[in-house]
Design a protein around this motif. Sequence first.
Motif, mmCIF file in Angstrom:
data_model
loop_
_atom_site.group_PDB
_atom_site.id
_atom_site.type_symbol
_atom_site.label_atom_id
_atom_site.label_comp_id
_atom_site.label_asym_id
_atom_site.label_seq_id
_atom_site.Cartn_x
_atom_site.Cartn_y
_atom_site.Cartn_z
ATOM 1 N N CYS A 58 0.783 -1.044 0.133
ATOM 2 C CA CYS A 58 0.046 0.289 0.043
ATOM 3 C C CYS A 58 0.887 1.312 -0.008
ATOM 4 N N LYS A 59 0.443 2.396 -0.197
ATOM 5 C CA LYS A 59 0.978 3.645 -0.323
ATOM 6 C C LYS A 59 1.645 3.738 1.230
ATOM 7 N N GLY A 60 0.650 3.773 2.326
ATOM 8 C CA GLY A 60 1.123 4.119 3.763
ATOM 9 C C GLY A 60 0.332 5.309 3.882
ATOM 10 N N ILE A 61 -0.484 5.265 5.306
ATOM 11 C CA ILE A 61 -1.406 6.151 5.640
ATOM 12 C C ILE A 61 -0.776 7.304 6.829
ATOM 13 N N ALA A 113 -2.809 -2.972 -2.865
ATOM 14 C CA ALA A 113 -3.925 -2.364 -1.974
ATOM 15 C C ALA A 113 -3.904 -0.984 -2.277
ATOM 16 N N THR A 114 -4.773 -0.539 -3.126
ATOM 17 C CA THR A 114 -4.798 0.874 -3.722
ATOM 18 C C THR A 114 -6.523 0.998 -4.115
ATOM 19 N N ASP A 144 -6.090 3.842 -6.251
ATOM 20 C CA ASP A 144 -5.664 5.318 -7.113
ATOM 21 C C ASP A 144 -5.576 4.191 -8.636
ATOM 22 N N SER A 145 -6.367 4.896 -9.591
ATOM 23 C CA SER A 145 -6.637 4.355 -10.890
ATOM 24 C C SER A 145 -5.221 4.180 -11.466
ATOM 25 N N LEU A 146 -4.245 5.263 -11.540
ATOM 26 C CA LEU A 146 -2.954 5.147 -12.092
ATOM 27 C C LEU A 146 -2.163 3.906 -11.485
ATOM 28 N N LEU A 147 -2.407 3.411 -10.385
ATOM 29 C CA LEU A 147 -1.458 2.332 -9.791
ATOM 30 C C LEU A 147 -2.485 1.071 -10.152
ATOM 31 N N VAL A 148 -3.846 1.096 -9.969
ATOM 32 C CA VAL A 148 -4.495 -0.192 -10.573
ATOM 33 C C VAL A 148 -4.143 -0.298 -12.071
ATOM 34 N N ASP A 149 -4.047 0.563 -12.948
ATOM 35 C CA ASP A 149 -3.806 0.603 -14.347
ATOM 36 C C ASP A 149 -2.271 -0.220 -14.498
ATOM 37 N N GLY A 150 -1.580 0.606 -13.937
ATOM 38 C CA GLY A 150 0.002 0.012 -13.784
ATOM 39 C C GLY A 150 0.003 -1.349 -13.543
ATOM 40 N N ALA A 151 -0.811 -1.734 -12.413
ATOM 41 C CA ALA A 151 -0.370 -3.067 -11.893
ATOM 42 C C ALA A 151 -1.051 -3.984 -12.989
ATOM 43 N N ILE A 152 -2.008 -3.591 -13.539
ATOM 44 C CA ILE A 152 -2.819 -4.588 -14.706
ATOM 45 C C ILE A 152 -1.777 -4.647 -15.711
ATOM 46 N N ALA A 153 -1.270 -3.531 -16.164
ATOM 47 C CA ALA A 153 -0.322 -3.631 -17.198
ATOM 48 C C ALA A 153 0.747 -4.573 -16.946
ATOM 49 N N MET A 154 1.366 -4.641 -15.762
ATOM 50 C CA MET A 154 2.504 -5.260 -15.305
ATOM 51 C C MET A 154 2.096 -6.810 -15.300
ATOM 52 N N LYS A 162 -4.331 -15.296 -12.492
ATOM 53 C CA LYS A 162 -5.425 -14.753 -11.533
ATOM 54 C C LYS A 162 -4.980 -15.140 -10.189
ATOM 55 N N THR A 163 -4.469 -16.324 -10.059
ATOM 56 C CA THR A 163 -4.216 -16.977 -8.810
ATOM 57 C C THR A 163 -2.895 -16.321 -8.058
ATOM 58 N N GLU A 164 -2.029 -15.431 -8.699
ATOM 59 C CA GLU A 164 -0.852 -15.117 -8.348
ATOM 60 C C GLU A 164 -0.670 -13.655 -7.746
ATOM 61 N N TYR A 165 -1.848 -12.963 -7.591
ATOM 62 C CA TYR A 165 -2.055 -11.550 -6.967
ATOM 63 C C TYR A 165 -3.638 -11.597 -6.885
ATOM 64 N N GLU A 166 -3.929 -10.334 -5.794
ATOM 65 C CA GLU A 166 -5.233 -9.962 -5.880
ATOM 66 C C GLU A 166 -5.138 -8.464 -5.730
ATOM 67 N N PHE A 167 -6.311 -7.950 -5.875
ATOM 68 C CA PHE A 167 -6.442 -6.406 -5.515
ATOM 69 C C PHE A 167 -7.108 -6.390 -4.180
ATOM 70 N N GLN A 168 -6.621 -5.329 -3.576
ATOM 71 C CA GLN A 168 -7.565 -5.068 -2.119
ATOM 72 C C GLN A 168 -8.014 -3.546 -1.863
ATOM 73 N N MET A 169 -9.364 -3.305 -1.398
ATOM 74 C CA MET A 169 -9.724 -2.181 -1.310
ATOM 75 C C MET A 169 -10.032 -2.105 0.232
ATOM 76 N N LEU A 170 -10.517 -0.720 0.758
ATOM 77 C CA LEU A 170 -11.254 -0.416 1.924
ATOM 78 C C LEU A 170 -12.580 -0.321 1.701
#
Length: 300
Positions: A177-180, A216-217, A219-229, A237-245
Motif C-alpha cells: 500500500c502507499k502508507g497512511i 492495496a490501492t 488509485d486508478s494510476l496504480l491499478v492500471d499500472g499493476a494490470i499492465a504489469m 489470476k491466482t498469483e495476485y489480488e487487488f485489495q480495497m477498503l
Amino acid sequence: MSFFNKLVVSSIPLVPRPIVRRFAGRYIAGETLADAITCVRQINTEGACATLDVLGEDIFTKEEAVDSRNQSIEVLHTITKEKLDSNLSIKLTSLGLKLDKDFCTENVREILKVAAAQNIFVRFDMENSTCTTDTIDVFRVLHKDFPNTGIVLQAYLFRTEEDTRLLLKEKPNFRLCKGIYKESPDIAFQGREEVQQNFLKLLGMMFEQKAYVGIATHDSLLVDGAIAMIDKMGLKKTEYEFQMLLGVRPELRKKLVRDGHKLRLYVPFGEHWYGYSTRRFKENPEIAGYVFKALFTPNK
Ligand SMILES: Cc1cc2nc3c(=O)[nH]c(=O)nc-3n(C[C@H](O)[C@H](O)[C@H](O)COP(=O)(O)OP(=O)(O)OC[C@H]3O[C@@H](n4cnc5c(N)ncnc54)[C@H](O)[C@@H]3O)c2cc1C
C-alpha cells in the motif's frame, strides 16, 4: 487535499461524536461481530472476499492486549462457523507490541495457532514508522512456524525497498500500500508521484520474485499500472489480488470483480472506530461535503 478540506479535517475533534459516527458509517461494518458477518456475507455475494479487522490500536495494559487477542480468535471461529470467505488482519500495537515485544509475539502466536487449525490466512497490518522494525521482526519469527501469514509494506517509506529484498528471501505474501501515517521527509517520500513510482517499482520487484501480492490501492494510476504489469508478465489470476477498503470507490471494486480479478475488501468493525475513521476522512476528497451533510441532516 484542498486548504478547505484540511481545515474541515482538523476541526473534526470539535464535531460531536454521534455526528462523526454517522459519516464514519461508510468505512466500518458496524460495532458488533454480527454487523461484520452481515457485511462480509454481502461482499461475498458480490463475488469479492474480505479481511476482517477488529478495530483498536494503542493499548495500555497486557489485559487489554489479551482481550484484543481473544476478539481476533472469536473472529476466526466465526469465519469458520459462518462459512465466510474472509481472512483476518491484525495490528500488533493492539496486541501489545509497544508494551513488550516478546509478550506480543506470544500473544500473536495464540491467534496464529487457531488460524492454522482452521486454515485461515492472517495479515499483519503495518502501523507508523515507530513500529516498522518490530512488526517485521515479529512477523519473521512467526512466519517460520505459520506460513499462512503475510505482511504489509508501505511504498512511502525509503526503507521499504531494502525491507522488500530482505523479506523476499522468505517468500512471504505481501500487501503493498502507499502508507497512511504522517511520516517525516527524512524517512518517507512526500510527493504523490514519488510514492506512485516507488509503489510500481516495489510491485515489479515482488512479482519478479514470484511473491503473491495484495495490491492495496484505489488509485486508478496504480491499478492500471499493476494490470499492465500483470499482463506483461503473464501472471495468473491466482498469483495476485487487488485489495480495497470498505466504503472507498465501490464502482472501481465492482469493475475489477467483473473483469475477473480477485478482490479483497478490508472490513473493520468494533467499538474503537474513531481513530480508523478519522484516518479515512483525511484521504477523502469529499470530506467537507460529508461533514456538512452530517451536521445539517437530522437523525433518521
Ligand atoms: C486493503 C487495504 C489495506 C491497507 N492497509 C494499510 C496498512 O496496513 N498500513 C497503512 O499504512 N496503510 C494501509 N492502507 C492505506 C493505504 O496506505 C492508503 O493510505 C490508502 O489506500 C489511500 O491510498 P490510495 O492508494 O488508495 O490512493 P489515494 O490517492 O489516496 O486514493 C485514490 C482515490 O481513491 C479515493 N479515495 C481514497 N481514499 C478515500 C476515502 N477515505 N474516502 C473516499 N474516497 C477515497 C479518491 O477518489 C482518491 O482520489 C490500506 C489500504 C487498503 C486498500
